[in-house]
Design a protein around this motif. Structure first.
Motif, mmCIF file in Angstrom:
data_model
loop_
_atom_site.group_PDB
_atom_site.id
_atom_site.type_symbol
_atom_site.label_atom_id
_atom_site.label_comp_id
_atom_site.label_asym_id
_atom_site.label_seq_id
_atom_site.Cartn_x
_atom_site.Cartn_y
_atom_site.Cartn_z
ATOM 1 N N LEU A 1 0.836 -1.206 0.000
ATOM 2 C CA LEU A 1 0.000 0.000 0.000
ATOM 3 C C LEU A 1 0.866 1.250 0.000
ATOM 4 O O LEU A 1 0.605 2.214 -0.728
ATOM 5 N N ALA B 1 2.328 1.829 -3.494
ATOM 6 C CA ALA B 1 1.382 2.409 -4.446
ATOM 7 C C ALA B 1 1.166 3.882 -4.123
ATOM 8 O O ALA B 1 1.202 4.742 -5.011
ATOM 9 N N ALA B 2 0.959 4.187 -2.824
ATOM 10 C CA ALA B 2 0.672 5.569 -2.437
ATOM 11 C C ALA B 2 1.878 6.463 -2.704
ATOM 12 O O ALA B 2 1.731 7.583 -3.204
ATOM 13 N N ALA C 1 2.324 7.070 -6.518
ATOM 14 C CA ALA C 1 1.315 7.987 -7.038
ATOM 15 C C ALA C 1 1.565 9.407 -6.534
ATOM 16 O O ALA C 1 1.463 10.384 -7.285
ATOM 17 N N TYR D 1 4.495 11.057 -8.319
ATOM 18 C CA TYR D 1 4.095 11.420 -9.679
ATOM 19 C C TYR D 1 3.252 12.691 -9.664
ATOM 20 O O TYR D 1 3.482 13.626 -10.437
ATOM 21 N N LEU D 2 2.269 12.749 -8.731
ATOM 22 C CA LEU D 2 1.367 13.897 -8.699
ATOM 23 C C LEU D 2 2.106 15.168 -8.292
ATOM 24 O O LEU D 2 1.896 16.236 -8.866
ATOM 25 N N GLU E 1 -6.680 12.799 -13.585
ATOM 26 C CA GLU E 1 -5.283 12.394 -13.721
ATOM 27 C C GLU E 1 -5.239 10.864 -13.765
ATOM 28 O O GLU E 1 -5.693 10.215 -12.813
ATOM 29 N N VAL F 1 -3.012 8.446 -13.413
ATOM 30 C CA VAL F 1 -2.316 7.708 -12.357
ATOM 31 C C VAL F 1 -3.110 7.767 -11.054
ATOM 32 O O VAL F 1 -3.300 6.762 -10.366
ATOM 33 N N TRP G 1 -6.237 5.608 -11.315
ATOM 34 C CA TRP G 1 -5.930 4.177 -11.176
ATOM 35 C C TRP G 1 -5.672 3.832 -9.709
ATOM 36 O O TRP G 1 -6.207 2.844 -9.194
ATOM 37 N N THR G 2 -4.863 4.652 -9.037
ATOM 38 C CA THR G 2 -4.558 4.378 -7.634
ATOM 39 C C THR G 2 -5.824 4.355 -6.798
ATOM 40 O O THR G 2 -6.015 3.477 -5.951
ATOM 41 N N LEU H 1 -7.468 1.528 -4.490
ATOM 42 C CA LEU H 1 -7.548 1.739 -3.040
ATOM 43 C C LEU H 1 -8.978 1.636 -2.508
ATOM 44 O O LEU H 1 -9.192 1.144 -1.404
#
Lengths: 98, 309
Positions: free
Chosen positions: A73, A76-77, A80, A83-84, B178, B180, B183-184, B188
């Motif tokens: 988790l 993934a967080a 992301a 990237y953001l 966005e 990405v 998708w996240t 989640l």
């Protein structure tokens, strides 16, 4: 100290080193992308090593699997997030160059 | 010095420093981010104080929900808008008010008799007759259910206030979603629903319960709103309103039924108390989730496909 304990200790020490270098990078690197790069090392490898060390020390499969889920988790967080944050910074940098 | 004491000292030193940084920050967004860090450290402090229920609530509400609401509010204030600073008299009055509140809390803590047993043993004694085996849940929903009933009513009133002041939210997200992030969030949100259900289900026996479960579930809705993932309920005003009210309605019905049956308000029947408690907790979870989601999203829009009241 058993060999499992020794391996677990080595993994935790390695994790601390990654967290330390990630924090130093966050404080010392000049711009956002390189800071994010430093942070991602702490999140991915640092947390991964810590999770591996703790899973080994727990000696329980259920706890090891829970720790694995925590790591996935966080991976993934963190990916992301990085990237953001990099994405929001780019238009601002373009405006600066103009 | 044990590692635990060292951690406690670090937490005790960091919490007031972070609070001060948040108050003194010139930039509202920075203040909001510092408050989120403060909430996370406060959650750790609650864990060190052996209060996992409060830690869960602090992490979900203090660090998660209020952080999102503050950041969202800070983002809505245009940067070019002139920042009006309150006058010296107003700031002094605010500081005096805060100091008085802090002094009151401090004197309340300091006036506790040393070595008093507190309410813990009283709860332990009452626990065999309560409808839940976990002490915190038993206090919240059975022994002191009255407080929780009023809390959920306060949440409802707060949401109505926000809706009245802020009006309807924007029809569509300003920016295209966005990929990405979307998708996240899609990965989640099912996990969020799972965790929320787990918190609700284990709440009767272990740390967790309706408040944590509801905030986690509502947080999933906020994530979807931020990511621009379609939220089928957002346009259905009737559904949102029903979800908002169901917790308080069921709680009130249970209380009224107890009165009609000649028992005290919110005194649950001896048989089936556990099931009734779970039903109330489930309804509370839905209501809290809807309120949390709607606090962020604003009033449901009445438009095409909307079912009006």
């Amino acid at each position: 100290m058993t060999s499992a304990e020794a391996i677990s200790l080595a993994l935790l020490v390695a994790a601390c080193l990654f967290f330390l270098s990630g924090t130093v990078g966050l404080l010392r690197f000049p711009d956002l992308p390189s800071r994010l790069h430093a942070l991602a090392k702490a999140d991915n490898l640092g947390l991964g090593l810590a999770v591996a060390g703790l899973a080994l020390a727990s000696g329980s499969l259920a706890i090891a699997l829970k720790l694995l889920v925590v790591w996935l988790l966080a991976l993934a967080a963190s990916a992301a997030n990085a990237y953001l944050m990099a994405g929001t910074a780019r238009p601002a940098r373009r405006a600066e160059r103009r | 010095m044990s590692p635990g004491t060292l951690l406690d000292l670090l937490l005790a030193a960091a919490l007031p420093v972070l609070a001060l940084v948040a108050v003194l920050a010139r930039d509202l967004r920075r203040a909001a981010v510092v408050l989120v860090s403060l909430g996370l450290l406060a959650a750790l402090a609650w864990i060190r104080l052996d209060a996992p229920d409060v830690a869960l609530a602090e992490a979900a509400i203090g660090a998660g929900l209020t952080g999102v609401l503050f950041l969202d509010a800070a983002g809505r204030i245009p940067k070019a808008a002139p920042r009006r600073r309150a006058g010296l008299a107003a700031r002094l009055a605010g500081a005096a008010l805060c100091a008085a509140a802090a002094a009151t809390f401090a004197s309340a803590v300091l006036s506790l008799p040393a070595g008093a047993e507190g309410l813990g043993p009283a709860v332990e004694r009452a626990l065999p007759e309560a409808a839940a085996t976990h002490a915190v849940t038993a206090v919240l929903l059975d022994l002191r259910g009255w407080d929780t009933l009023l809390e959920i009513a306060v949440l409802l009133v707060a949401l109505l206030g926000v809706w009245a002041a802020a009006g309807a939210g924007p029809d569509a997200p300003a920016a295209p979603p966005e990929p990405v992030l979307a998708w996240t969030v899609r990965v989640l949100v099912p996990l969020v629903v799972l965790v929320s259900g787990l918190l609700l289900w284990t709440g009767a026996r272990a740390p967790g319960g309706a408040f944590q479960a509801g905030v986690v579930l509502g947080g999933g809705g906020i994530l979807m709103a931020v990511a621009g993932v379609p939220r089928p309920w957002a346009r259905r005003a009737g559904l949102v309103r029903a979800g908002m009210g169901v917790g308080l309605a069921l709680f009130l019905a249970a209380g009224a039924a107890a009165l009609l049956a000649g028992r005290a308000l919110l005194e649950y029947p001896a048989a089936g108390a556990g099931a009734l408690l779970l039903a109330i907790e489930a309804a509370l979870t839905v209501s809290i989730a809807v309120v949390v989601d709607a606090l962020f999203d604003g009033r449901p829009r009445l438009g095409a496909g909307a079912e009006g009241p």
